[in-house]
Design an enzyme around this catalytic site. Structure first.
Site, PDB file in Angstrom:
ATOM      1  N   HIS A 181      17.958 -14.065  39.845  1.00  0.00           N
ATOM      2  CA  HIS A 181      18.416 -15.148  38.980  1.00  0.00           C
ATOM      3  C   HIS A 181      18.623 -16.472  39.724  1.00  0.00           C
ATOM      4  O   HIS A 181      18.662 -17.522  39.087  1.00  0.00           O
ATOM      5  CB  HIS A 181      19.699 -14.741  38.251  1.00  0.00           C
ATOM      6  CG  HIS A 181      19.446 -13.765  37.122  1.00  0.00           C
ATOM      7  ND1 HIS A 181      18.883 -12.523  37.327  1.00  0.00           N
ATOM      8  CD2 HIS A 181      19.663 -13.851  35.784  1.00  0.00           C
ATOM      9  CE1 HIS A 181      18.779 -11.897  36.158  1.00  0.00           C
ATOM     10  NE2 HIS A 181      19.235 -12.680  35.211  1.00  0.00           N
TER      11      HIS A 181
ATOM     12  N   HIS B 173      12.978 -16.245  30.023  1.00  0.00           N
ATOM     13  CA  HIS B 173      14.008 -15.866  31.004  1.00  0.00           C
ATOM     14  C   HIS B 173      13.503 -14.710  31.874  1.00  0.00           C
ATOM     15  O   HIS B 173      13.628 -14.740  33.098  1.00  0.00           O
ATOM     16  CB  HIS B 173      15.296 -15.469  30.279  1.00  0.00           C
ATOM     17  CG  HIS B 173      16.387 -15.023  31.200  1.00  0.00           C
ATOM     18  ND1 HIS B 173      17.021 -15.891  32.062  1.00  0.00           N
ATOM     19  CD2 HIS B 173      16.937 -13.798  31.429  1.00  0.00           C
ATOM     20  CE1 HIS B 173      17.923 -15.216  32.771  1.00  0.00           C
ATOM     21  NE2 HIS B 173      17.890 -13.954  32.405  1.00  0.00           N
TER      22      HIS B 173
ATOM     23  N   GLU C 134      33.346 -10.193  37.671  1.00  0.00           N
ATOM     24  CA  GLU C 134      32.480 -10.725  38.717  1.00  0.00           C
ATOM     25  C   GLU C 134      33.297 -11.311  39.857  1.00  0.00           C
ATOM     26  O   GLU C 134      33.041 -12.397  40.354  1.00  0.00           O
ATOM     27  CB  GLU C 134      31.545 -11.796  38.114  1.00  0.00           C
ATOM     28  CG  GLU C 134      30.239 -11.942  38.868  1.00  0.00           C
ATOM     29  CD  GLU C 134      29.166 -12.687  38.075  1.00  0.00           C
ATOM     30  OE1 GLU C 134      28.927 -12.335  36.904  1.00  0.00           O
ATOM     31  OE2 GLU C 134      28.583 -13.609  38.642  1.00  0.00           O
TER      32      GLU C 134
ATOM     33  N   ASN D 278      22.806 -10.480  39.462  1.00  0.00           N
ATOM     34  CA  ASN D 278      22.116 -11.776  39.512  1.00  0.00           C
ATOM     35  C   ASN D 278      20.851 -11.720  40.364  1.00  0.00           C
ATOM     36  O   ASN D 278      20.240 -12.754  40.643  1.00  0.00           O
ATOM     37  CB  ASN D 278      23.055 -12.863  40.065  1.00  0.00           C
ATOM     38  CG  ASN D 278      24.240 -13.086  39.147  1.00  0.00           C
ATOM     39  OD1 ASN D 278      24.142 -12.856  37.946  1.00  0.00           O
ATOM     40  ND2 ASN D 278      25.356 -13.506  39.712  1.00  0.00           N
TER      41      ASN D 278
ATOM     42  N   HIS E 289      16.813 -18.963  37.575  1.00  0.00           N
ATOM     43  CA  HIS E 289      17.499 -20.009  36.804  1.00  0.00           C
ATOM     44  C   HIS E 289      16.939 -21.375  37.133  1.00  0.00           C
ATOM     45  O   HIS E 289      16.769 -22.226  36.252  1.00  0.00           O
ATOM     46  CB  HIS E 289      19.002 -20.009  37.115  1.00  0.00           C
ATOM     47  CG  HIS E 289      19.780 -19.082  36.238  1.00  0.00           C
ATOM     48  ND1 HIS E 289      20.972 -18.524  36.622  1.00  0.00           N
ATOM     49  CD2 HIS E 289      19.532 -18.610  34.999  1.00  0.00           C
ATOM     50  CE1 HIS E 289      21.419 -17.737  35.655  1.00  0.00           C
ATOM     51  NE2 HIS E 289      20.564 -17.771  34.666  1.00  0.00           N
TER      52      HIS E 289
ATOM     53  N   ARG F  34      42.995 -15.913  18.125  1.00  0.00           N
ATOM     54  CA  ARG F  34      43.256 -15.512  19.529  1.00  0.00           C
ATOM     55  C   ARG F  34      42.658 -14.156  19.896  1.00  0.00           C
ATOM     56  O   ARG F  34      43.099 -13.517  20.841  1.00  0.00           O
ATOM     57  CB  ARG F  34      44.756 -15.512  19.837  1.00  0.00           C
ATOM     58  CG  ARG F  34      45.367 -16.889  19.779  1.00  0.00           C
ATOM     59  CD  ARG F  34      46.572 -16.979  20.688  1.00  0.00           C
ATOM     60  NE  ARG F  34      47.061 -18.334  20.733  1.00  0.00           N
ATOM     61  CZ  ARG F  34      47.987 -18.827  19.909  1.00  0.00           C
ATOM     62  NH1 ARG F  34      48.529 -18.045  18.994  1.00  0.00           N
ATOM     63  NH2 ARG F  34      48.365 -20.063  20.025  1.00  0.00           N
TER      64      ARG F  34
ATOM     65  N   GLU G 196      14.812  -7.297  33.211  1.00  0.00           N
ATOM     66  CA  GLU G 196      16.177  -6.894  33.589  1.00  0.00           C
ATOM     67  C   GLU G 196      16.194  -5.410  33.991  1.00  0.00           C
ATOM     68  O   GLU G 196      16.999  -4.984  34.820  1.00  0.00           O
ATOM     69  CB  GLU G 196      17.167  -7.159  32.453  1.00  0.00           C
ATOM     70  CG  GLU G 196      17.207  -8.609  31.960  1.00  0.00           C
ATOM     71  CD  GLU G 196      17.768  -9.626  32.955  1.00  0.00           C
ATOM     72  OE1 GLU G 196      18.407  -9.214  33.951  1.00  0.00           O
ATOM     73  OE2 GLU G 196      17.556 -10.840  32.739  1.00  0.00           O
TER      74      GLU G 196
ATOM     75  N   LYS H 127      30.460 -10.465  28.515  1.00  0.00           N
ATOM     76  CA  LYS H 127      30.268 -11.904  28.718  1.00  0.00           C
ATOM     77  C   LYS H 127      29.914 -12.527  27.370  1.00  0.00           C
ATOM     78  O   LYS H 127      28.963 -12.091  26.714  1.00  0.00           O
ATOM     79  CB  LYS H 127      29.148 -12.178  29.718  1.00  0.00           C
ATOM     80  CG  LYS H 127      29.569 -11.953  31.165  1.00  0.00           C
ATOM     81  CD  LYS H 127      28.501 -12.422  32.141  1.00  0.00           C
ATOM     82  CE  LYS H 127      28.942 -12.245  33.593  1.00  0.00           C
ATOM     83  NZ  LYS H 127      27.874 -12.568  34.552  1.00  0.00           N
TER      84      LYS H 127
ATOM     85  N   LYS I 231      24.403  -0.624  34.223  1.00  0.00           N
ATOM     86  CA  LYS I 231      25.230  -1.798  33.924  1.00  0.00           C
ATOM     87  C   LYS I 231      26.692  -1.385  33.722  1.00  0.00           C
ATOM     88  O   LYS I 231      27.612  -2.054  34.206  1.00  0.00           O
ATOM     89  CB  LYS I 231      24.690  -2.513  32.681  1.00  0.00           C
ATOM     90  CG  LYS I 231      25.562  -3.675  32.248  1.00  0.00           C
ATOM     91  CD  LYS I 231      24.911  -5.000  32.375  1.00  0.00           C
ATOM     92  CE  LYS I 231      25.950  -6.116  32.301  1.00  0.00           C
ATOM     93  NZ  LYS I 231      25.507  -7.248  31.517  1.00  0.00           N
TER      94      LYS I 231
ATOM     95  N   ARG J 109      29.440  -7.108  40.548  1.00  0.00           N
ATOM     96  CA  ARG J 109      28.713  -7.587  39.357  1.00  0.00           C
ATOM     97  C   ARG J 109      27.710  -8.667  39.725  1.00  0.00           C
ATOM     98  O   ARG J 109      26.706  -8.861  39.056  1.00  0.00           O
ATOM     99  CB  ARG J 109      29.710  -8.081  38.294  1.00  0.00           C
ATOM    100  CG  ARG J 109      29.031  -8.366  36.959  1.00  0.00           C
ATOM    101  CD  ARG J 109      29.990  -8.441  35.787  1.00  0.00           C
ATOM    102  NE  ARG J 109      29.250  -8.684  34.562  1.00  0.00           N
ATOM    103  CZ  ARG J 109      29.747  -8.592  33.351  1.00  0.00           C
ATOM    104  NH1 ARG J 109      31.007  -8.265  33.172  1.00  0.00           N
ATOM    105  NH2 ARG J 109      28.993  -8.827  32.295  1.00  0.00           N
TER     106      ARG J 109
HETATM  107  N1  GLY Z   1      23.840 -10.398  32.976  1.00  0.00           N
HETATM  108  C1  GLY Z   1      24.659 -10.288  34.105  1.00  0.00           C
HETATM  109  C2  GLY Z   1      26.032  -9.802  33.806  1.00  0.00           C
HETATM  110  O1  GLY Z   1      26.310  -9.372  32.706  1.00  0.00           O
HETATM  111  O2  GLY Z   1      26.855  -9.854  34.677  1.00  0.00           O
END
Ligand code: GLY
Length: 374
Positions: A253, A270, A241, A250, A257, A125, A189, A147, A231, A246
């Site tokens: 993207h 990417h 997000e 994107n 994407h 957990r 990025e 993430k 960031k 956040r």
């Molecule tokens: N790569 C985008 C984020 O971490 O929100």
């Protein structure tokens, strides 16, 4: 070592990112702080493991920790549930058994960080983790912000969790072993961060493009520090997000994407796909009067300086489906970032500022795609 420390001020889950040339070879004492009972497990892919796995395990042992190393086959296609299940089985089968105080150390690029972080988020957990990224993309983006996850047959990153690490340690000297194509991937990025948050970063990338592409340690250190600061600032105010902040990350993207999905992840990286997406988003912003043509041209010049594409023809290996406006539009509508069938776009408002728009019309998208084709 000349180290830079950047706080990620997420309430209740804050941590520090430390950047320093040669840090991988001196990480033991820093890692030991997060392993109270002296147990750590390094999760990495086989390619990075061969380069740096022994060094990191030796560092952990030198700091008095018991360290195991678990690896998995390198490559995006292994960011899946099978890899997760295999790693989890091996982790839980270690002797002596791991416990809640065991530290997971993720070592490698975005895939190792995402999969290893997801193992950390879910084993017993939730175990503490420290990220040791080794690609520019992971340094400036994936390793910071929590993430984690794996891809599902239905799409990328559909299975996962937010799980903030306890610390992130970045060694810019590790970029020396990175193929230049991977550096370029990370630079996309960086351009993204510059356009949405810091015009002076755009100048830095443009002025130092050759040194950055040669993985100059001092320049990469500065580049990483500037991007991590951006960031960190974003995730500190919108960890999950949910407020829209956040979502600005994107930028590029939405179309990016769609391009990489339509291409079946072949013939375009990417970073290249995001670069095309940024060019298209700049075209839409220019059409709306949010960005001057001169500013859009400047973004195009920086992309070119770091060997990123601005048009489909810059990528000779791009499959035809990835240039097909109807295919791309359909994919955009079904992206997990679309809400209730509305495609969401991050558009620059001048350089160094951006906002999310959900009213971009099909005609605007079609015009932007024509520019990529033109
Ligand atoms: N790569 C985008 C984020 O971490 O929100």
């Amino acid at each position: 070592m000349n180290a830079t420390r950047i706080p990620v001020d997420i309430p209740g889950r804050g941590y520090e990112v430390t950047i320093g040339g040669g840090l991988l070879g001196q990480a033991g004492p820093l890692l030991a702080r997060f392993a109270p009972t002296g147990r750590a497990v390094v999760i990495t892919d086989a390619a990075v493991g061969a380069l740096y796995g022994g060094k990191v395990v030796a560092e952990l042992e030198r700091a008095g920790l018991r360290a195991d190393l678990l690896d998995f086959p390198a490559g995006e296609k292994h960011k899946n549930l099978a890899t997760y299940v295999s790693l989890m089985g091996r982790l839980l089968g270690l002797a002596p058994a791991i416990d809640r105080s065991t530290l997971i150390v993720t070592l490698g690029g975005g895939v190792a960080g995402d999969v290893g972080g997801f193992v950390a988020a879910t084993a017993l957990r939730g175990l503490g983790s420290v990220n040791l990224p080794t690609t520019l993309l992971a340094d400036v983006d994936a390793a910071v912000g929590g993430k984690t996850g794996v891809d599902a047959p239905a799409g990328k990153n559909l299975i996962g969790a937010f799980h903030q690490p306890r610390a992130v340690l970045i060694d810019p000297a590790a970029l020396a072993t990175l193929p230049v194509a991977q550096l370029v991937n990370g630079l996309a990025e960086c351009v993204k961060h510059a356009v949405i948050a810091d015009e002076s970063l755009l100048e830095f990338i443009e002025a130092n493009a050759a040194g950055l592409l040669a993985a100059d340690v001092e320049l990469c250190h500065q580049l990483i520090a500037r991007n991590v600061a951006i960031k960190a600032g974003v995730v500190a105010v919108d960890e999950r997000e949910s407020s829209g902040r956040r979502e600005l990350l994107n930028f590029g993207h939405t179309i990016g994407h769609a391009v990489e999905t339509a291409a079946g992840y072949a013939g375009v990286s990417h970073g290249q796909a995001v670069a095309l997406g940024m060019s298209a988003a700049c075209a839409i912003a220019t059409g709306r009067g949010l960005l001057t043509p001169a500013a859009a041209a400047r973004v195009a010049a920086v992309l070119a300086a770091v060997k990123l594409p601005a048009r489909f023809d810059d990528l000779p290996g791009l499959p035809a489906a990835a240039r097909d406006a109807a295919v791309l539009r359909e994919l955009m509508l079904h992206d997990k970032k679309a809400r209730a069938g509305v495609v969401r776009f991050v558009l620059p408002r001048g350089l160094g500022s951006a906002a999310v728009f959900d009213d971009v019309t099909g005609a605007e998208i079609a015009r932007a795609l024509e520019k990529l084709a033109g």
